[in-house]
Write a protein that holds these residues in place. Structure first.
Motif, PDB file in Angstrom:
ATOM      1  N   LEU A  35       0.848  -1.189   0.000  1.00 17.10           N
ATOM      2  CA  LEU A  35       0.000   0.000   0.000  1.00 17.10           C
ATOM      3  C   LEU A  35       0.885   1.241   0.000  1.00 17.10           C
ATOM      4  O   LEU A  35       1.692   1.442   0.912  1.00 17.10           O
ATOM      5  N   ILE A  36       0.745   2.074  -1.050  1.00 21.59           N
ATOM      6  CA  ILE A  36       1.534   3.296  -1.200  1.00 21.59           C
ATOM      7  C   ILE A  36       0.589   4.491  -1.271  1.00 21.59           C
ATOM      8  O   ILE A  36      -0.367   4.483  -2.039  1.00 21.59           O
ATOM      9  N   VAL A  37       0.891   5.515  -0.471  1.00 22.39           N
ATOM     10  CA  VAL A  37       0.148   6.772  -0.508  1.00 22.39           C
ATOM     11  C   VAL A  37       1.108   7.845  -1.010  1.00 22.39           C
ATOM     12  O   VAL A  37       2.249   7.931  -0.558  1.00 22.39           O
ATOM     13  N   VAL A  38       0.637   8.658  -1.963  1.00 25.23           N
ATOM     14  CA  VAL A  38       1.487   9.699  -2.551  1.00 25.23           C
ATOM     15  C   VAL A  38       0.815  11.053  -2.383  1.00 25.23           C
ATOM     16  O   VAL A  38      -0.261  11.300  -2.924  1.00 25.23           O
ATOM     17  N   GLY A  39       1.459  11.914  -1.619  1.00 23.12           N
ATOM     18  CA  GLY A  39       0.954  13.257  -1.398  1.00 23.12           C
ATOM     19  C   GLY A  39       1.414  14.201  -2.489  1.00 23.12           C
ATOM     20  O   GLY A  39       2.555  14.131  -2.937  1.00 23.12           O
ATOM     21  N   GLY A  40       0.516  15.095  -2.879  1.00 25.12           N
ATOM     22  CA  GLY A  40       0.829  16.046  -3.937  1.00 25.12           C
ATOM     23  C   GLY A  40       0.793  17.482  -3.475  1.00 25.12           C
ATOM     24  O   GLY A  40       0.301  18.344  -4.190  1.00 25.12           O
ATOM     25  N   GLY A  41       1.300  17.735  -2.269  1.00 24.91           N
ATOM     26  CA  GLY A  41       1.358  19.112  -1.793  1.00 24.91           C
ATOM     27  C   GLY A  41       0.227  19.503  -0.876  1.00 24.91           C
ATOM     28  O   GLY A  41      -0.178  20.669  -0.845  1.00 24.91           O
ATOM     29  N   SER A  42      -0.281  18.576  -0.101  1.00 18.73           N
ATOM     30  CA  SER A  42      -1.363  18.881   0.833  1.00 18.73           C
ATOM     31  C   SER A  42      -0.958  19.973   1.814  1.00 18.73           C
ATOM     32  O   SER A  42       0.206  20.057   2.219  1.00 18.73           O
ATOM     33  N   THR A  43      -1.941  20.772   2.211  1.00 16.66           N
ATOM     34  CA  THR A  43      -1.703  21.783   3.230  1.00 16.66           C
ATOM     35  C   THR A  43      -2.217  21.312   4.587  1.00 16.66           C
ATOM     36  O   THR A  43      -2.130  22.043   5.566  1.00 16.66           O
ATOM     37  N   ASP A  44      -2.755  20.105   4.642  1.00 13.35           N
ATOM     38  CA  ASP A  44      -3.144  19.507   5.921  1.00 13.35           C
ATOM     39  C   ASP A  44      -2.148  18.386   6.244  1.00 13.35           C
ATOM     40  O   ASP A  44      -1.082  18.327   5.655  1.00 13.35           O
ATOM     41  N   ASP A  45      -2.477  17.508   7.144  1.00  6.22           N
ATOM     42  CA  ASP A  45      -1.557  16.449   7.567  1.00  6.22           C
ATOM     43  C   ASP A  45      -1.786  15.130   6.830  1.00  6.22           C
ATOM     44  O   ASP A  45      -1.497  14.064   7.370  1.00  6.22           O
ATOM     45  N   ARG A  56       4.516   2.696   2.198  1.00  6.08           N
ATOM     46  CA  ARG A  56       5.316   3.847   1.784  1.00  6.08           C
ATOM     47  C   ARG A  56       4.419   5.076   1.692  1.00  6.08           C
ATOM     48  O   ARG A  56       3.339   5.018   1.118  1.00  6.08           O
ATOM     49  N   ALA A  57       4.900   6.184   2.239  1.00  6.58           N
ATOM     50  CA  ALA A  57       4.235   7.477   2.102  1.00  6.58           C
ATOM     51  C   ALA A  57       5.214   8.378   1.359  1.00  6.58           C
ATOM     52  O   ALA A  57       6.290   8.674   1.867  1.00  6.58           O
ATOM     53  N   LEU A  58       4.859   8.751   0.143  1.00  7.97           N
ATOM     54  CA  LEU A  58       5.764   9.484  -0.740  1.00  7.97           C
ATOM     55  C   LEU A  58       5.227  10.883  -1.029  1.00  7.97           C
ATOM     56  O   LEU A  58       4.031  11.130  -0.929  1.00  7.97           O
ATOM     57  N   ARG A  59       6.135  11.754  -1.441  1.00  7.56           N
ATOM     58  CA  ARG A  59       5.770  13.106  -1.890  1.00  7.56           C
ATOM     59  C   ARG A  59       6.062  13.207  -3.384  1.00  7.56           C
ATOM     60  O   ARG A  59       7.018  12.614  -3.874  1.00  7.56           O
ATOM     61  N   SER A  60       5.244  13.983  -4.063  1.00  8.52           N
ATOM     62  CA  SER A  60       5.498  14.244  -5.477  1.00  8.52           C
ATOM     63  C   SER A  60       5.022  15.658  -5.782  1.00  8.52           C
ATOM     64  O   SER A  60       4.310  16.263  -4.989  1.00  8.52           O
ATOM     65  N   GLU A  70       4.521   8.604  -9.626  1.00 10.31           N
ATOM     66  CA  GLU A  70       5.495   8.459  -8.538  1.00 10.31           C
ATOM     67  C   GLU A  70       5.247   7.164  -7.769  1.00 10.31           C
ATOM     68  O   GLU A  70       6.177   6.418  -7.454  1.00 10.31           O
ATOM     69  N   GLY A  71       3.992   6.899  -7.463  1.00 16.97           N
ATOM     70  CA  GLY A  71       3.659   5.659  -6.776  1.00 16.97           C
ATOM     71  C   GLY A  71       4.010   4.438  -7.603  1.00 16.97           C
ATOM     72  O   GLY A  71       4.565   3.466  -7.088  1.00 16.97           O
TER      73      GLY A  71
END
Length: 96
Positions: A35-45, A56-60, A70-71
């Motif tokens: 299970l992979i989560v990819v954040g795209g610039g969230s302003t929350d948590d 995996r928790a990734l940023r893109s 990215e994921g």
């Protein structure tokens, strides 16, 4: 050995619903599923919350397609499944 399936979830400001959605997917993490989560610039948590519930928790950069790419790049599974953060995937889906 690599998992047979990787689930990639792109997120953007989903902190309110993520704990519930990711908790519901915990049963797959012990069933040969990554299970992979990819954040795209969230302003929350969103991404910080995801860390405890995924492999995996990734940023893109921002943009759903960029997040999905990215994921996929970091995925170990033979198959990919892309889910929206607001999608509920029931256990029966894996049995089918």
């Amino acid at each position: 050995m690599n998992p047979s399936l990787t689930i990639v979830i792109p997120v953007l400001n989903e902190a309110r619903i993520l704990p519930d959605r990711l908790e519901a997917l915990q049963f797959v993490r012990c069933q040969d599923v990554e299970l992979i989560v990819v954040g795209g610039g969230s302003t929350d948590d969103s991404l910080e919350i995801s860390g405890a519930f995924c492999d995996r928790a990734l940023r893109s950069p921002a943009g759903r397609a960029r997040q999905m790419n990215e994921g996929a790049w970091h995925a170990s599974g033979e198959w990919l499944l892309f889910l929206h953060a607001d999608t509920r995937l029931e256990r029966e889906a894996f049995e089918a």
